[in-house]
Design an enzyme around this catalytic site. Sequence first.
Site, short mmCIF file in Angstrom:
data_model
loop_
_atom_site.label_atom_id
_atom_site.label_comp_id
_atom_site.label_asym_id
_atom_site.label_seq_id
_atom_site.Cartn_x
_atom_site.Cartn_y
_atom_site.Cartn_z
N ARG A 51 0.85 -1.20 0.00
CA ARG A 51 0.00 0.00 0.00
C ARG A 51 0.87 1.23 0.00
O ARG A 51 1.69 1.42 0.89
CB ARG A 51 -0.88 0.00 1.25
CG ARG A 51 -1.74 1.24 1.44
CD ARG A 51 -2.50 1.10 2.76
NE ARG A 51 -3.48 2.15 2.94
CZ ARG A 51 -3.22 3.32 3.54
NH1 ARG A 51 -2.00 3.59 3.98
NH2 ARG A 51 -4.18 4.21 3.68
N SER A 120 -12.59 -2.64 2.67
CA SER A 120 -12.59 -1.95 3.97
C SER A 120 -13.99 -1.53 4.34
O SER A 120 -14.71 -0.97 3.50
CB SER A 120 -11.75 -0.67 3.90
OG SER A 120 -10.41 -0.97 3.67
N LYS A 150 -2.85 6.84 8.74
CA LYS A 150 -3.80 7.21 7.67
C LYS A 150 -4.38 8.57 8.02
O LYS A 150 -5.16 8.70 8.96
CB LYS A 150 -4.90 6.14 7.59
CG LYS A 150 -5.86 6.31 6.44
CD LYS A 150 -6.78 5.10 6.38
CE LYS A 150 -8.09 5.34 5.68
NZ LYS A 150 -8.02 5.47 4.25
N1 TZP Z 1 -7.14 1.89 7.38
C1 TZP Z 1 -7.74 2.17 8.53
S1 TZP Z 1 -6.62 2.63 9.72
C2 TZP Z 1 -5.32 2.41 8.66
C3 TZP Z 1 -5.78 2.01 7.43
C4 TZP Z 1 -4.99 1.74 6.23
C5 TZP Z 1 -3.91 2.66 9.05
C6 TZP Z 1 -3.37 1.63 10.02
O1 TZP Z 1 -2.03 1.90 10.33
P1 TZP Z 1 -1.43 1.60 11.77
O2 TZP Z 1 -0.05 2.17 11.71
O3 TZP Z 1 -1.39 0.11 11.94
O4 TZP Z 1 -2.31 2.29 12.79
#
Ligand code: TZP
Length: 280
Positions: A51, A120, A150
């Site tokens: 990603r 998602s 994010k």
């Molecule tokens: N979708 C919802 S939260 C997120 C994504 C891609 C980010 C998650 O990253 P981390 O560092 O594990 O909190």
Amino acid sequence: MTIIASDFWMRPPLNPALCQILDPLICGGHKEALKVAQAAINGGVSMLQLRSKQMNKGPLLRLAQDLLPITRRHRVPLLMNDHCDLAIASDADGVHVGQTDLPPTVARQLVGDGAILGLSITSIEQVSQTNELGCIDYVGVGPVFPTQTKRDADPTIGLDGLNEICRRIKYPTIAIGGISIDNAADVMAQGVDGIAVISAICSLNNAEQIELTASRLRSAVDSNIKPRYEKETIGGRTYCKLRGERISYWRDVPLRTDRGNYNMVVEIPKDTIARNEVGL
Ligand code: TZP
Ligand code: MG
């Protein structure tokens, strides 16, 4: 490890236990991302998702092509985030789309029946339309906790929101957002099938630490996973429970299929689940 040619070409099946979402920029670049992937897989990561919101498609395609020999050797599926074209071009094992990407039905048409397709979901309101889809293999659910990774993340759903979604969704669930070794067991206790992390692994800078963290996360998943379906007998009547909630009477109707032997649960009330097989 010996690589058997047929293993290399065969797509590994979905195993939602521990999903490493590989962000090449957080890892430090192309070469570092390959090292992170290898160490994470050594530690017990069961699926990998590539990603990047910043990288151009050319370098992203090259990275996917370089990751594939690593993931295939370990029978770990490699999914591409967002981009069906890159999933097809790299021969990745599947694609993960969000609510504002290509609709899952279109993504399925593009990547084909043999590919893994994830979607998602970010709120309980999305559950019923998701249950009607029929073309996806799992859902990513979150953000559960606040995350720095994010920037445009939806509001957090917390452990209670996660629990409710798990009880209502018919697909395997992977929780995401702010998950670390400190909260992984609590997350698993809500009834998810696995967890996904970005920073908990990508932000570490040596292979030993990555392997150790991945193996701790994997142990937290394996030792806290709840059976999806359970039997419960009350007053001489046996019920089928989905993740703790009674959903129907249990009737043993043996069914032999090429995927194994199942007991079929009948009399499923409407608006509960669509899946009516219970693995034994
Ligand atoms: N979708 C919802 S939260 C997120 C994504 C891609 C980010 C998650 O990253 P981390 O560092 O594990 O909190
Ligand atoms: Mg997306």
